[in-house]
Design a protein around this motif. Structure first.
Motif, PDB file in Angstrom:
ATOM      1  N   GLU A 179       0.785  -1.250  -0.101  1.00 36.83           N
ATOM      2  CA  GLU A 179      -0.041  -0.018   0.104  1.00 36.83           C
ATOM      3  C   GLU A 179       0.910   1.261  -0.063  1.00 36.83           C
ATOM      4  O   GLU A 179       0.608   2.269  -0.685  1.00 36.83           O
ATOM      5  CB  GLU A 179      -1.085  -0.055   1.157  1.00 36.83           C
ATOM      6  N   GLN A 180       1.997   1.249   0.820  1.00 32.71           N
ATOM      7  CA  GLN A 180       2.928   2.249   0.801  1.00 32.71           C
ATOM      8  C   GLN A 180       3.457   2.426  -0.699  1.00 32.71           C
ATOM      9  O   GLN A 180       3.658   3.603  -1.035  1.00 32.71           O
ATOM     10  CB  GLN A 180       3.809   2.088   1.948  1.00 32.71           C
ATOM     11  N   LEU A 183       1.083   4.290  -2.820  1.00 35.43           N
ATOM     12  CA  LEU A 183       1.054   5.684  -2.627  1.00 35.43           C
ATOM     13  C   LEU A 183       1.906   6.275  -3.067  1.00 35.43           C
ATOM     14  O   LEU A 183       2.021   7.533  -3.555  1.00 35.43           O
ATOM     15  CB  LEU A 183       0.841   5.831  -1.083  1.00 35.43           C
ATOM     16  N   GLU A 216     -10.044   6.595  -2.328  1.00 38.61           N
ATOM     17  CA  GLU A 216     -10.484   6.274  -1.046  1.00 38.61           C
ATOM     18  C   GLU A 216      -9.110   6.861  -0.205  1.00 38.61           C
ATOM     19  O   GLU A 216      -9.424   7.914   0.721  1.00 38.61           O
ATOM     20  CB  GLU A 216     -10.906   5.103  -0.447  1.00 38.61           C
ATOM     21  N   ARG A 217      -7.975   6.516  -0.692  1.00 42.86           N
ATOM     22  CA  ARG A 217      -6.758   6.823   0.187  1.00 42.86           C
ATOM     23  C   ARG A 217      -6.406   8.210  -0.267  1.00 42.86           C
ATOM     24  O   ARG A 217      -5.248   8.732   0.474  1.00 42.86           O
ATOM     25  CB  ARG A 217      -5.646   5.888  -0.041  1.00 42.86           C
ATOM     26  N   THR A 361     -12.161   0.626   3.431  1.00 50.44           N
ATOM     27  CA  THR A 361     -10.793  -0.056   3.402  1.00 50.44           C
ATOM     28  C   THR A 361     -10.106   0.015   4.718  1.00 50.44           C
ATOM     29  O   THR A 361     -10.191   1.013   5.224  1.00 50.44           O
ATOM     30  CB  THR A 361      -9.912   0.111   2.361  1.00 50.44           C
ATOM     31  N   ALA A 364      -7.109   1.517   8.602  1.00 56.49           N
ATOM     32  CA  ALA A 364      -7.091   2.905   8.109  1.00 56.49           C
ATOM     33  C   ALA A 364      -6.954   3.617   9.739  1.00 56.49           C
ATOM     34  O   ALA A 364      -7.441   2.937  10.766  1.00 56.49           O
ATOM     35  CB  ALA A 364      -8.513   3.260   7.562  1.00 56.49           C
ATOM     36  N   LYS A 377      -3.723  11.072   8.061  1.00 55.25           N
ATOM     37  CA  LYS A 377      -4.700   9.957   7.615  1.00 55.25           C
ATOM     38  C   LYS A 377      -3.894   8.853   7.242  1.00 55.25           C
ATOM     39  O   LYS A 377      -2.781   9.069   6.701  1.00 55.25           O
ATOM     40  CB  LYS A 377      -5.529  10.195   6.601  1.00 55.25           C
ATOM     41  N   ASN A 378      -4.261   7.457   7.747  1.00 55.25           N
ATOM     42  CA  ASN A 378      -3.474   6.585   7.195  1.00 55.25           C
ATOM     43  C   ASN A 378      -2.107   6.330   7.274  1.00 55.25           C
ATOM     44  O   ASN A 378      -1.407   6.108   6.189  1.00 55.25           O
ATOM     45  CB  ASN A 378      -3.994   6.093   5.520  1.00 55.25           C
TER      46      ASN A 378
END
Length: 394
Positions: A179-180, A183, A216-217, A361, A364, A377-378
């Motif tokens: 995920e990182q 991003l 969403e992210r 998701t 979070a 966030k996140n």
């Protein structure tokens, strides 16, 4: 009766060709390098909606062109609109659907967005096997040059952060690592969109951030792009962008005050978020007993943070996406997460709390200041530890 000489006929023919070409609309032509067979064709796709840009199987075919054995091609049936238009040039082999666009891996993508302007011919060259990556335009306009620059950024970002990476997604740590990486890849496209002065390249960057339309992210990105381009409301895609970026469609944003929602706790009590805020910092943690990275985050990150900083004003409010109370309580006890507030409505994926903050998701989190304003966030792992440590020491 006078008979024209061969020389005269040739001169007249050349004059006619010249006159016709002077009044013919400009076209798109070029050359494809590679093993060309009779099955290779190019298509021009016109996206009608913003969400059709860079989306496979969407957009209307407005023209097609055979790639000849020598690699040459040309389009003639082009739009006659005086307004510039974003079109997608797509190459297909073996009878594939014309508007199939390969969007998973930019290094092998078979399409390229281009700006078409009536009266400005485009001469394009590319390699068959690496169409988007290799495509070039002879003397491109400023907007097409920006699109090519974006293409290069996209290619390089993919190679840097995602190409060749294999994550064991059953491993919670590797799931968060992926995920990182995603991003970081997205952030390079976001930076381009924020900095460019051209609308169409910005919108292509927005779509490349998520061809499946999942923001969403990065919801703040949508809001920033709407704010930047809403001065051009005459373009319907700007209106569609701003509709998508309405706050009611997005998760709680950085800079917003987190809603003061009522939550049922693991102790069968009920609390309001605002009544439980920490004196300096609050982590709203969204997790589940079945979520491997969430469980690792509990044990390796949140427990040490709580032990180190709770007495200095750190609060944690955890909401678990559960339907089985027994599994939830067991996970809380095993992870040592009973130190902080645990809440759940025990409605699984249909959890009202997640609907109200518009999150689907997990894992979070939302990091709140002492007034309940979202400051981050996140943030996970070491980055979360560093953020909390820095904030608590200031």
């Amino acid at each position: 009766m006078r008979t024209l000489s061969v020389k005269s006929i040739t001169s007249i023919a050349l004059l006619i060709v010249t006159l016709v070409s002077c009044h013919s609309p400009a076209y798109i032509s070029g050359h494809i390098e590679g093993s060309i067979t009779k099955d290779v064709k190019l298509y021009l796709i016109e996206p009608d909606l913003l969400n059709e840009v860079a989306a496979s199987y969407f957009g209307r075919v407005i023209d097609s062109a055979v790639v000849y054995p020598d690699g040459s091609f040309e389009f003639r049936n082009l739009p006659t609109s005086k307004n510039p238009m974003l079109l997608e040039l797509v190459i297909q082999t073996s009878g594939k659907t014309p508007n199939y666009k390969q969007t998973d891996d930019p290094t092998s993508s078979n399409y390229m967005p281009l700006l078409w302007q009536l009266g400005e011919p485009l001469y394009v060259t590319a390699k068959l096997e690496s169409f988007q990556k290799s495509l070039s335009i002879q003397q491109p306009s400023e907007v097409n040059k920006a699109l090519l620059d974006l293409r290069d950024i996209n290619q390089n970002a993919y190679q840097t952060h995602l190409a060749g990476k294999e994550w064991q997604l059953e491993d919670g740590k590797e799931l968060l690592e992926k995920e990182q990486a995603v991003l970081q890849y997205r952030n390079e496209l976001i930076t381009f969109a924020d900095s460019t002065k051209y609308l169409m390249p910005a919108l292509v960057a927005l779509r490349w951030v998520s061809p499946v339309n999942d923001y969403e992210r990065v919801p703040e990105f949508l809001v920033e792009q709407c704010t930047k381009w809403k001065q051009q409301p005459e373009h319907p895609w700007v209106e569609q962008l701003c509709k998508q970026s309405e706050l009611s469609n997005l998760p709680v944003l950085v800079g917003n005050t987190f809603p003061n929602l009522e939550l049922p706790t693991i102790n069968k009590d009920t609390l309001l978020v605002n009544n439980q805020l920490g004196n300096k910092l609050t982590i709203i943690d969204l997790w589940a007993s079945w979520c491997a990275p969430c469980r690792i985050e509990n044990r390796e990150i949140l427990v040490p943070l709580w032990d180190d900083y709770h007495d200095q004003g750190l609060q944690i409010i955890a909401y678990s996406l559960e339907s089985d109370a027994s599994a939830w309580k067991t996970a809380v006890e095993r992870d040592g997460a009973d130190r902080w507030i645990q809440a759940s409505e025990l409605q699984g994926d249909d959890a009202p709390f997640l609907k109200k903050i518009r999150i689907q998701t997990i894992p979070a989190n939302f990091i709140l200041d002492d007034k309940g304003v979202v400051i981050a966030k996140n943030i996970h792992g070491k980055a979360l530890v560093d953020l909390v440590k820095s904030y608590m020491q200031n």
